[in-house]
Design a protein around this motif. Structure first.
Motif, PDB file in Angstrom:
ATOM      1  N   ASP A  84      28.840  55.032  37.167  1.00 35.35           N
ATOM      2  CA  ASP A  84      28.191  54.817  38.462  1.00 35.35           C
ATOM      3  C   ASP A  84      29.198  54.554  39.572  1.00 35.35           C
ATOM      4  O   ASP A  84      28.877  53.903  40.571  1.00 35.35           O
ATOM      5  CB  ASP A  84      27.188  53.668  38.373  1.00 35.35           C
ATOM      6  CG  ASP A  84      27.833  52.357  37.922  1.00 35.35           C
ATOM      7  OD1 ASP A  84      29.041  52.351  37.602  1.00 35.35           O
ATOM      8  OD2 ASP A  84      27.127  51.327  37.895  1.00 35.35           O
ATOM      9  N   CYS A 104      29.590  59.978  42.864  1.00 35.27           N
ATOM     10  CA  CYS A 104      28.310  59.993  43.580  1.00 35.27           C
ATOM     11  C   CYS A 104      27.687  61.391  43.585  1.00 35.27           C
ATOM     12  O   CYS A 104      26.465  61.523  43.655  1.00 35.27           O
ATOM     13  CB  CYS A 104      28.494  59.473  45.002  1.00 35.27           C
ATOM     14  SG  CYS A 104      29.595  60.480  46.031  1.00 35.27           S
ATOM     15  N   GLY A 158      22.934  56.255  32.685  1.00 38.58           N
ATOM     16  CA  GLY A 158      22.038  55.550  33.596  1.00 38.58           C
ATOM     17  C   GLY A 158      20.839  54.961  32.877  1.00 38.58           C
ATOM     18  O   GLY A 158      20.408  53.843  33.178  1.00 38.58           O
TER      19      GLY A 158
END
Length: 450
Positions: free
Chosen positions: A47, A52, A106
């Motif tokens: 992350d 991104c 995630g």
């Protein structure tokens, strides 16, 4: 200056030898874990800001493979006495390994079962993501955040071994990970420790060179190969997983290069691995790629105010066939259609379909991708020069330690200082590369075109 009094108010004290031991604590905010932070590859964490724009699985795609991997992380393979703690996820370039690993990371993080991640990337401007040097330290830093008891034991390990950051990966794993895990395992009434460690792109790890090969020595040591450093990553994890105190399940994703095929071959290792997962052989990605195209074409219709009849019937089926299970083909098509171009999107789509129709049927699943990349690269005003620029940018990013700003690249490569050579040459190639004036000029992997 610090004023220190030793034995105040004492009288008639006689000593032949005095030994004074002082312990001065680190300044506020500076300690073992702060020092550890200075030796990690922050951009390699799932992350991180650097990731991104990293690929992720579109919602409702790659569900089956993610579920299978998550179930293995939680439940293992059913072997209680000798659990298999390492699983290899493989598949050719472009089949979606990084997207799956990122989405799975995630999911694990959201459910509190993510111990650590490391995403190698040979195209990254950050040298830490391209080499093995910060691999173990980056894992240890995340494990220190994963559990409070691990934070304390890892901090103590660094205090006792201040030179750990100069050691090899095996020693670092022993000091920074295994020793703290053993100490935590001995604590009474400790909560059960489990979780996942996810490693992606091991085949993109570049060799760290420790000797200068400039001809100054008669018999210099041979240069290390990429395969040597790539192999060291699963070797370190294999050794760690054989320790009874190591509670994590490890996913290692890479292309099916020979070095990994040999390493994970059950006949070549005494430590049994979980059954490998081959994304190309074990899963048919056509349904997921179809869903991806349907969602993206709906978005493009809204973006360009196209009628519901676009794209024409049969288009998605033809593109899915051309993709041959490679998500990178589908992603490149959509990037080409959504970015500004001298040709309108409808004409571009027709050209892409025509390119696919002219190819002969072969067993090479990447041939359509090569043809697509060739078509995109030929849209440059000077295709050979644009390819030379892309190659130069990659080399600059590799050796300039991430400081190859687009402005510096312009100054170095363009012949006319007043022109904007990058935009002229590369403006139509945004489906393959990312450019920016005050940001790194980065290139996406280009197949045989480069």
């Amino acid at each position: 200056m610090v004023h220190v009094e030793i034995l105040p108010d004492s009288q008639g004290l006689h000593a032949e030898r005095v030994k004074i031991v002082t312990h001065i604590s680190s300044p506020a905010g500076v300690g073992p874990l702060k020092e550890l932070e200075g030796h990690i590859a922050a951009g390699a964490i799932h992350d991180s800001a650097e990731r991104c724009d990293a690929p992720k699985c579109q919602e409702e795609t790659r569900v089956a493979v993610q579920d299978d991997l998550y179930d293995w992380i939680i439940d293992g393979d059913g072997a209680l006495e000798h659990p298999k703690k390492i699983k290899w996820v493989t598949g050719p370039a472009g089949c979606g390994k990084t997207a799956i690993m990122g989405s799975l990371a995630g999911r694990c993080a959201a459910n509190g079962v993510l111990g650590a991640t490391f995403f190698f990337d040979s195209w990254s401007a950050s040298i830490g993501r391209r080499r093995k040097t910060a691999f173990v330290t980056t894992l240890a830093s995340q494990l220190a955040e994963y559990r409070e008891d691990l934070k304390d034991t890892i901090s103590n390990a660094i205090e006792k071994n201040p030179s750990v950051f100069k050691k090899n990966l095996h020693v670092q794993m022993e000091i920074l990970v295994l020793t703290p895990l053993r100490e935590v395992a001995l604590q009474p009434d400790r909560p059960h420790l489990r979780g996942a460690i996810i490693i992606d792109g091991v085949d993109e790890c570049e060799a760290e060179q420790y000797h200068i090969h400039d001809g100054s020595r008669a018999n210099p040591p041979p240069a290390r190969t990429n395969q040597q450093d790539q192999l060291e990553i699963p070797q370190v994890l294999q050794a760690a997983s054989s320790d009874p105190s190591f509670p994590f399940r490890v996913l290692i994703a890479s292309r099916p290069e020979r070095v990994f095929r040999n390493f994970f071959d059950p006949q070549n290792t005494p430590t049994p691995f979980a059954h490998k997962l081959d994304l190309h052989e074990d899963y048919n990605a056509d349904d997921d790629i179809t869903l991806f195209f349907e969602v993206q074409f709906n978005r493009l219709r809204r973006q360009y105010n196209f009628p519901p009849s676009w794209p024409p019937p049969g288009t998605i089926q033809a593109l899915v066939k051309n993709a041959s299970g490679q998500f990178i083909y589908a992603a490149t098509v959509i990037r080409l259609l959504e970015t500004p171009h001298r040709e309108p999107p409808k004409a571009l789509l027709e050209a892409i379909l025509a390119t696919g129709e002219t190819l002969k049927i072969t067993s090479n699943p990447l041939e359509q991708l090569d043809a697509l990349y060739l078509h995109v690269s030929e849209s440059s005003p000077d295709p050979p020069l644009s390819v030379r620029w892309i190659r130069s940018v990659r080399e600059l990013n590799k050796y300039a330690k991430g400081m190859s700003y687009a402005s510096n690249v312009n100054m170095l490569l363009q012949t006319d200082p007043e022109s904007n050579g990058a935009e002229h040459l590369l403006g139509n190639l945004h489906s393959l590369i990312t450019t920016g004036w005050q940001v790194y000029l980065q290139t996406r992997p280009i197949a045989s075109v480069v």
